[in-house]
Design a protein around this motif. Sequence first.
Motif, PDB file in Angstrom:
ATOM      1  N   LYS A  12      -1.144  13.256  -2.837  1.00  0.00           N
ATOM      2  CA  LYS A  12       0.052  12.569  -2.927  1.00  0.00           C
ATOM      3  C   LYS A  12       0.874  12.922  -1.406  1.00  0.00           C
ATOM      4  O   LYS A  12       1.065  14.116  -0.388  1.00  0.00           O
ATOM      5  CB  LYS A  12       1.340  13.255  -3.044  1.00  0.00           C
ATOM      6  CG  LYS A  12       1.084  12.846  -4.832  1.00  0.00           C
ATOM      7  CD  LYS A  12       2.024  12.410  -5.719  1.00  0.00           C
ATOM      8  CE  LYS A  12       1.995  12.616  -6.748  1.00  0.00           C
ATOM      9  NZ  LYS A  12       3.512  12.695  -8.223  1.00  0.00           N
ATOM     10  N   VAL A  13       1.312  12.129  -0.284  1.00  0.00           N
ATOM     11  CA  VAL A  13       2.014  11.841   1.116  1.00  0.00           C
ATOM     12  C   VAL A  13       2.356  11.409   0.924  1.00  0.00           C
ATOM     13  O   VAL A  13       2.565   9.914  -0.074  1.00  0.00           O
ATOM     14  CB  VAL A  13       0.541  11.836   2.118  1.00  0.00           C
ATOM     15  CG1 VAL A  13      -0.178  12.823   1.790  1.00  0.00           C
ATOM     16  CG2 VAL A  13      -0.263  10.804   1.732  1.00  0.00           C
ATOM     17  N   ALA A  14       3.782  11.334   1.845  1.00  0.00           N
ATOM     18  CA  ALA A  14       4.609  10.710   1.620  1.00  0.00           C
ATOM     19  C   ALA A  14       6.084  10.830   2.788  1.00  0.00           C
ATOM     20  O   ALA A  14       5.912  11.608   3.848  1.00  0.00           O
ATOM     21  CB  ALA A  14       5.449  10.215   0.570  1.00  0.00           C
ATOM     22  N   PHE A  27       0.859  11.514   5.382  1.00  0.00           N
ATOM     23  CA  PHE A  27       1.246  10.644   5.613  1.00  0.00           C
ATOM     24  C   PHE A  27       0.536   9.374   6.857  1.00  0.00           C
ATOM     25  O   PHE A  27       0.446   8.348   6.743  1.00  0.00           O
ATOM     26  CB  PHE A  27       2.295   9.931   4.810  1.00  0.00           C
ATOM     27  CG  PHE A  27       2.950   8.306   5.498  1.00  0.00           C
ATOM     28  CD1 PHE A  27       1.982   7.524   4.162  1.00  0.00           C
ATOM     29  CD2 PHE A  27       4.308   7.686   6.011  1.00  0.00           C
ATOM     30  CE1 PHE A  27       2.192   6.231   3.991  1.00  0.00           C
ATOM     31  CE2 PHE A  27       3.880   6.522   5.390  1.00  0.00           C
ATOM     32  CZ  PHE A  27       3.060   5.831   4.753  1.00  0.00           C
ATOM     33  N   PHE A  28       1.127  10.742   7.742  1.00  0.00           N
ATOM     34  CA  PHE A  28       1.041   9.515   9.056  1.00  0.00           C
ATOM     35  C   PHE A  28      -0.810   9.742   9.149  1.00  0.00           C
ATOM     36  O   PHE A  28      -1.376   9.210  10.035  1.00  0.00           O
ATOM     37  CB  PHE A  28       1.163  10.754  10.456  1.00  0.00           C
ATOM     38  CG  PHE A  28       0.039  10.631  11.240  1.00  0.00           C
ATOM     39  CD1 PHE A  28       0.690   9.960  12.282  1.00  0.00           C
ATOM     40  CD2 PHE A  28      -0.601  11.595  11.675  1.00  0.00           C
ATOM     41  CE1 PHE A  28      -0.037   9.590  13.121  1.00  0.00           C
ATOM     42  CE2 PHE A  28      -0.989  11.604  13.231  1.00  0.00           C
ATOM     43  CZ  PHE A  28      -0.848  10.790  14.286  1.00  0.00           C
ATOM     44  N   SER A  71       0.645  -1.427  -0.050  1.00  0.00           N
ATOM     45  CA  SER A  71      -0.063   0.096   0.311  1.00  0.00           C
ATOM     46  C   SER A  71       0.767   1.436   0.156  1.00  0.00           C
ATOM     47  O   SER A  71       0.922   2.717  -0.375  1.00  0.00           O
ATOM     48  CB  SER A  71      -0.607   0.083   1.062  1.00  0.00           C
ATOM     49  OG  SER A  71      -0.364   0.413   2.518  1.00  0.00           O
ATOM     50  N   ALA A  72       2.056   1.421   0.740  1.00  0.00           N
ATOM     51  CA  ALA A  72       2.458   2.389   0.999  1.00  0.00           C
ATOM     52  C   ALA A  72       4.060   2.842   0.071  1.00  0.00           C
ATOM     53  O   ALA A  72       4.593   3.673  -0.839  1.00  0.00           O
ATOM     54  CB  ALA A  72       3.380   2.192   2.258  1.00  0.00           C
ATOM     55  N   PHE A  73       4.486   1.127  -0.225  1.00  0.00           N
ATOM     56  CA  PHE A  73       6.042   1.947  -1.473  1.00  0.00           C
ATOM     57  C   PHE A  73       5.184   2.321  -2.641  1.00  0.00           C
ATOM     58  O   PHE A  73       4.375   2.349  -3.522  1.00  0.00           O
ATOM     59  CB  PHE A  73       5.847  -0.296  -2.210  1.00  0.00           C
ATOM     60  CG  PHE A  73       7.394  -0.327  -2.827  1.00  0.00           C
ATOM     61  CD1 PHE A  73       8.528  -0.016  -1.805  1.00  0.00           C
ATOM     62  CD2 PHE A  73       7.530  -0.540  -4.098  1.00  0.00           C
ATOM     63  CE1 PHE A  73      10.355   0.274  -2.871  1.00  0.00           C
ATOM     64  CE2 PHE A  73       8.588  -0.314  -4.620  1.00  0.00           C
ATOM     65  CZ  PHE A  73       9.751  -0.565  -4.494  1.00  0.00           C
ATOM     66  N   MET A  74       5.933   3.465  -3.320  1.00  0.00           N
ATOM     67  CA  MET A  74       5.717   4.156  -4.282  1.00  0.00           C
ATOM     68  C   MET A  74       4.297   4.620  -4.946  1.00  0.00           C
ATOM     69  O   MET A  74       3.762   4.373  -5.321  1.00  0.00           O
ATOM     70  CB  MET A  74       6.118   4.310  -5.479  1.00  0.00           C
ATOM     71  CG  MET A  74       7.978   2.928  -5.602  1.00  0.00           C
ATOM     72  SD  MET A  74       8.284   2.511  -7.095  1.00  0.00           S
ATOM     73  CE  MET A  74       9.901   2.807  -6.785  1.00  0.00           C
ATOM     74  N   ARG A  75       3.821   4.219  -3.388  1.00  0.00           N
ATOM     75  CA  ARG A  75       1.661   4.930  -3.124  1.00  0.00           C
ATOM     76  C   ARG A  75       1.522   4.353  -3.269  1.00  0.00           C
ATOM     77  O   ARG A  75       0.012   4.525  -3.499  1.00  0.00           O
ATOM     78  CB  ARG A  75       2.231   6.057  -3.694  1.00  0.00           C
ATOM     79  CG  ARG A  75       2.778   7.874  -3.155  1.00  0.00           C
ATOM     80  CD  ARG A  75       2.181   9.372  -3.688  1.00  0.00           C
ATOM     81  NE  ARG A  75       3.079   9.841  -3.675  1.00  0.00           N
ATOM     82  CZ  ARG A  75       4.591  10.760  -3.581  1.00  0.00           C
ATOM     83  NH1 ARG A  75       4.889  10.058  -5.221  1.00  0.00           N
ATOM     84  NH2 ARG A  75       5.024  11.381  -3.265  1.00  0.00           N
ATOM     85  N   ASN A 131      10.046   9.693  -1.120  1.00  0.00           N
ATOM     86  CA  ASN A 131       8.852   9.868  -1.418  1.00  0.00           C
ATOM     87  C   ASN A 131       9.061   7.681  -1.443  1.00  0.00           C
ATOM     88  O   ASN A 131       7.426   8.312  -2.059  1.00  0.00           O
ATOM     89  CB  ASN A 131       7.997  10.589  -2.095  1.00  0.00           C
ATOM     90  CG  ASN A 131       8.360  11.979  -1.920  1.00  0.00           C
ATOM     91  OD1 ASN A 131       8.432  12.048  -0.526  1.00  0.00           O
ATOM     92  ND2 ASN A 131       8.253  12.998  -2.989  1.00  0.00           N
ATOM     93  N   LEU A 178       7.755   5.523   0.336  1.00  0.00           N
ATOM     94  CA  LEU A 178       6.840   5.223   1.028  1.00  0.00           C
ATOM     95  C   LEU A 178       5.774   6.454   1.334  1.00  0.00           C
ATOM     96  O   LEU A 178       6.105   7.224   2.143  1.00  0.00           O
ATOM     97  CB  LEU A 178       6.988   4.451   2.386  1.00  0.00           C
ATOM     98  CG  LEU A 178       8.534   3.664   2.251  1.00  0.00           C
ATOM     99  CD1 LEU A 178       8.894   3.386   3.766  1.00  0.00           C
ATOM    100  CD2 LEU A 178       7.541   1.980   1.613  1.00  0.00           C
ATOM    101  N   GLY A 179       4.189   5.804   0.858  1.00  0.00           N
ATOM    102  CA  GLY A 179       3.289   7.323   1.160  1.00  0.00           C
ATOM    103  C   GLY A 179       2.628   6.321   0.296  1.00  0.00           C
ATOM    104  O   GLY A 179       1.847   5.819   0.703  1.00  0.00           O
ATOM    105  N   ALA A 180       1.037   7.757   0.241  1.00  0.00           N
ATOM    106  CA  ALA A 180       0.278   7.138  -0.491  1.00  0.00           C
ATOM    107  C   ALA A 180      -1.277   8.228  -1.055  1.00  0.00           C
ATOM    108  O   ALA A 180      -0.013   9.418  -0.890  1.00  0.00           O
ATOM    109  CB  ALA A 180      -0.535   6.934   0.626  1.00  0.00           C
ATOM    110  N   PHE A 181      -2.251   7.971  -1.983  1.00  0.00           N
ATOM    111  CA  PHE A 181      -2.542   8.689  -2.669  1.00  0.00           C
ATOM    112  C   PHE A 181      -3.581   8.936  -1.361  1.00  0.00           C
ATOM    113  O   PHE A 181      -4.847   7.945  -1.105  1.00  0.00           O
ATOM    114  CB  PHE A 181      -2.695   7.954  -3.824  1.00  0.00           C
ATOM    115  CG  PHE A 181      -2.296   8.121  -5.486  1.00  0.00           C
ATOM    116  CD1 PHE A 181      -2.028   9.668  -5.756  1.00  0.00           C
ATOM    117  CD2 PHE A 181      -1.464   7.577  -5.329  1.00  0.00           C
ATOM    118  CE1 PHE A 181      -1.178   9.846  -6.296  1.00  0.00           C
ATOM    119  CE2 PHE A 181      -0.961   7.175  -6.215  1.00  0.00           C
ATOM    120  CZ  PHE A 181      -0.227   8.514  -7.587  1.00  0.00           C
ATOM    121  N   SER A 191      -3.179   9.554   7.036  1.00  0.00           N
ATOM    122  CA  SER A 191      -3.334   8.478   6.214  1.00  0.00           C
ATOM    123  C   SER A 191      -3.269   6.782   6.701  1.00  0.00           C
ATOM    124  O   SER A 191      -3.963   5.886   6.432  1.00  0.00           O
ATOM    125  CB  SER A 191      -2.440   7.825   4.865  1.00  0.00           C
ATOM    126  OG  SER A 191      -1.419   7.480   5.063  1.00  0.00           O
TER     127      SER A 191
END
Lengths: 364, 364
Positions: free
Chosen positions: B143-145, B114-115, A117-121, B153, B155-158, B117
């Motif tokens: 975009k957060v990471a 990211f926190f 879920s987190a790797f490269m978003r 960046n 590790l992150g999320a949309f 998310s």
Amino acid sequence: MNLPEEIEVAAKQSYPVYLGAALEELGDYLQSLPDKIQHILVISHKKVSDLYLERLVKGLEDYRVDLLTVPEGEEEKSLERLSRLTTAALDCGADRKTLVIALGGGVIGDLAGFFASAFMRGIRFLQVPTTLLAQVDSSIGGKVAVNHPAGKNILGAFYPPLAVWTDFSTLNSLPWNEVENGLAESIKHALIDDEDLFAFFETQADSIRQRDPAIWREMVTRSTSIKIRIVSQDEREQGIRRLLNLGHTFGHALETEMNYRGVTHGQGVSIGIVAASYLANAKGSLTLTEVERIKQLLQRYDLPTSIQKQDPQTLLRRMQTDKKNQGGRKILVLPQGIGQAVVSEDCTDEEILAAWHKIIVENN
Amino acid sequence: MNLPEEIEVAAKQSYPVYLGAALEELGDYLQSLPDKIQHILVISHKKVSDLYLERLVKGLEDYRVDLLTVPEGEEEKSLERLSRLTTAALDCGADRKTLVIALGGGVIGDLAGFFASAFMRGIRFLQVPTTLLAQVDSSIGGKVAVNHPAGKNILGAFYPPLAVWTDFSTLNSLPWNEVENGLAESIKHALIDDEDLFAFFETQADSIRQRDPAIWREMVTRSTSIKIRIVSQDEREQGIRRLLNLGHTFGHALETEMNYRGVTHGQGVSIGIVAASYLANAKGSLTLTEVERIKQLLQRYDLPTSIQKQDPQTLLRRMQTDKKNQGGRKILVLPQGIGQAVVSEDCTDEEILAAWHKIIVENN
């Protein structure tokens, strides 16, 4: 390829669960997907990949496959391990087109899923559950997470898999303590939603303990179906899905307090179910006879219904960081007879303490 | 309350961007939301909260508000900091109903986002961008990471925010190096999508340098609108959104190699834009005159167009872990004249090395 039984999980992004699939046929399934996969990252334990990777890879000759193994244990569901997986994934050239396969039980599914879920978003992710717990419970519903010193599953995501690929044959060699973890969740499913399945667990105890294949197939299919039906109605745990937490608020407190040693997840849930049952009895939604019936069923499968030498006040404090809490109030799930449950927001600390006292045995 | 200008960002979960909002009126806005908020966690730098928390809190008397401050610096976008935020959030009683407010620039937005998310699998999150970079760029698009030693960046999320609350007055006291970070992204927006805005940056350079309020308002609004238009068409960066990475593949390699010291994000992007321009010239999509025009504009704002003492081979290797890469090939964005850009998948390592050479100055 003959596709195995498919049940669709309704979610923001719905996905299929293949019950009775064969590890060897996963490659055929991946070939049939519209968006091509180039690179596969299998995340597993060494013991599990030793058993099943060869069969899995038989279907994956057309892909570049890398294996990352993780030591066993709940303590591996950590940010530290997430960071190491990230380094290892980059080292073997993982990119946005990589597919992560979680080959293992609940810890692998949660960890590999949160990594994906987190790797490269966010990259694609497929569940290949190899334990009873993972097949009937944790592989379904899109919840992934790691633990934090302050509590279980505190950091995570709702991240639906591409699919769940369930091969019943992996259950044959499962150690009994792993079977127990799954049975605790299966019995919980029966208790909150299906009195018939509860009775099935009572009448078929011998066959289940002897791992009769037909009985197991029925047990896994019925239990998985309950989980699918519930999460399909409520992906984000706003309503009915909260019932699945029966036994878990008590159980997580115990697991966290014992630092995940000396108590398995299934044992924690089993004791938690009994504590919740006593609480339900105190609140008037369960008779003492029903409490006893629940305890007896758990005991039939060697699941514990009490614990030694714990301090109720400490455990109560551990419940304070539970994710289900809202605005400082503790949210608990209580059985309402056998086959139904309710979410209760009005349990006092005194009532919760009394429930802890019921299941703590002084060891003199 | 008179609501400020509102532009809707189309996304899976669409959200409003309020341009020209007032910090003091955020409370009124939160009151108007259907789902009530009980607890607010403001994540910020000490310097920023010293400046703005008082104004923000004026609107938030009805809520329990906690402030968590994070030291400044890109290196704070880390898993380590995420873990500490988690501990601190639990200590002040954060739960699933908590709203996270990111009060600050790009680092705060990425980290707090990211926190939010990941905390308890996702809690609500609001962006209050206080820097030019955050207002025109990083607060928009979901975009957060956090960074990882192996890359930026990673590790992150949309994770779309509830809303973006943009108060232009926070830009008045912004140090010039922070302004530069935003200008680099704004000029990038003009270069990939809006030749008129590019010309505006050329003709209005004096007014912009003197922070003429009307000119700044126009600059921020036009630049933000480009970002909103692009991410609304392509939330998940499958197509047109990739153009926003112009200058960033080169820039990130430089930032990572220099360990985020001695080069700001804006400086990295500025140098990266120039490298990409030289590469575009080599591939035939930009004339040398246009390359010079781009360099001159960047220099008008004191943005660097070259760097000293770097090894092109090392920087090329740094580009290998870039998230945009696919199947081992490097994906680069190249200007196509002024006001347009293209994604190129066929740049060879030799061509990329040649572009690095163009912008590296030997210091003898």
